[in-house]
Design a protein around this motif. Sequence first.
Motif: not given
Length: 721
Positions: A245-271
């Motif tokens: 077993e070979i463990d390649i370790t690293s602290k967090p490198l990249t974080l990606t939300y897809t999409p990362n920019t959204v429009k949300v209707e007034e007072n509506a929930q967004n997940i």
Amino acid sequence: MRSKLQNITSRFLAILMVVGLCVTNSSCTDPETTDSTKFALFYAGITDIGPSMSFNLDAPTYIGGAPSDFAITRVTLNGETYDTNSFAIDTNTGSISLSNTSELPVGLYTLSVSCYSNGNYYEFKDIVTINMMKPVPDSISVEPNKISAEFADIISTESTVELPTAQVTTEGDHISIQKYIIANVRKDGVLVEENDFFTISSTGEISIVKGESKIQPGKYVLDLKLTTAIVDEAAEEGIFENAIEIDITSKPLTLTYTPNTVKVEENAQNISAVPTLVGSSEGLTYAIKSVSPTSSSVTIDPVTGVITLAANNQMEIGTTCEVSVTVTNQYGSTDFENAYTMTIVEFINPITKFEYSDTEELIQATAFEHPVKTIDGDEVSFSFVNLDSKLSDLTIDATTGTISAKKGNNIPVGQHTVTVLAKNNKSELQASFKLNIKTNPYYFTYVHWGNNLNLSPAQNYASQYRVTSNNALLSLSIPVAETDIPEGVEVEWTIDNSSSSISGGSIDENGTITFTAGWTNAKVLMILVKATTGKGTAGEITIKTPVFIHCSSAVAGVTVNYTPFVFQVNPRTGGSSVAPTITGTDLSTFIADYRRTFNYYNINGPAEHKNGQPGSGNDTFMYSLWKAYYESIGVASVNTGQKWPLSYYDNTSRLAAPLGYVDATNNCAVKINPNKWQNEYGYANGVMIGQMTFVTDGNSGGVSSGSQMFPLAIWFDTKFQ
């Protein structure tokens, strides 16, 4: 063409060279068919497995109409019919699964597969070969059987940190290991096909490849295939499952939300969507670093990283809410500023209409775009729904919904159904359309000029001819031996002189090659032929094919003939050529080594792989390989006139370091080390012809100034087995 056509070409050439090559390098038989329609089916070779392992074999590739209704018609074990339910086939795709193998006897299994194409029935006998191996003896182990390395130390060629290694060992001296191969690599339980970041030496040392940028953090488990010999018994191969077993370790490198920019209707929930993280998963947690403007309505799931904006959040229309996230794991924390952005709008229109038109008839292997016909809705994202694996060359713009494919794509001829999901925060709709691909009348995949070396089947070998005099060279007339260029299609034949090592070659309107000059004593020559069909049309196809000539002659009374004299090798895995036939000297005192004039000729590799020798300029492919070698041995300066990167005698204590060498332990076969013939632009896809020197007195100290010859061409392609 440097489009994906070249990759297709390489793949089909490789497939045709091996005639449906299976894991044991055996050729598949011709199909039995109810008509004469040209159709062929090809499975990729699978790795050796052990009796307790499960395995999945991907769907086959094919030439001709799209296949369907797959079935396994016969299973054999060591040539005899064998009844078992351990092998199953997906009737739609042809993918094959192996399960419940613990009770299967050790041995060589072959599977015969049938399918339908264009309404015709085909059966391919013994098309898949599976080597079920017994485990290696219990007294073999890997020490240590778990190692770890920091990701940053692996990818940085500047890092001075020494990467850990592990050693295959045996208890006592009653067992010897004669050959070591990495059979399988799994990352976090999933099979990794491109696993060039680990190597095992001829002495059983397992190591991580320095500077390998494609590796990702995670836990890798390696299976090994070992050839062992027990005292007084014959050598045999065995599978060593879960060897290390070979463990390649690293602290967090990249974080990606897809999409990362959204429009949300007034007072509506967004997940948000679940984000993609590159970094170790041990101790992984997500936290909100900041929300601007500040709001308690924005939360994050600490386990999944999903960001939620609560309903009735009281954010005003026009507000842009930026969320920064802190990700922590066992190896550190990283802040990702403005990782997710929400803009509050008055109203989001639900999706009420969504439609694509069926496509017109599109020409096979040509580029196209297919936009959405109708969409009524705001903030819509688009994605494929259960896209058929045969359509994997399709891409979709997640924002506009436009579907496209590049020139040279491998989408099969026929009518295909494509389904797309349109989705926003309020609703979602699916739309399907017919993708119609018609035959490209100019489409072809290979040209072959055969050989005069009695190498059979000829399509398994490069086009190569050996001549023993200048007159024989000038008398050569080499017609096309095999091609799948459609009958009656006009072909433009040209020789690419910039990537040829001989200037005296010519080609006529029928593809016949002749020579007016070029003889060079004891040298392999190459011309690169370009065949183009449909010139100037949307369906234009160009295939590049090297053709080789060996001017075989004695040097200092010694003749060295490699047969074949073109060594086809995968730069990922490396390998060894055949040993040459040497006449005119005592073989016990014959010594050869690579010396100088290392010319590289790019065929279908990256455009950045510039032709030439190491000393032709710092932008040549060979210079980049010389530079990598010197860095690997800790030498700061690059000596482009030095033979070290391809010498045996300058690397006897570090034979894993050079690019390759004339192997003094294997009768002068040429050894190519894995993962050496590459740089940041990719792997080699071309030909290297270099000078060897030799002596006949057994004195290796004099080999550098010995007699000169160019007896071998090395042809690199990642599609070679």
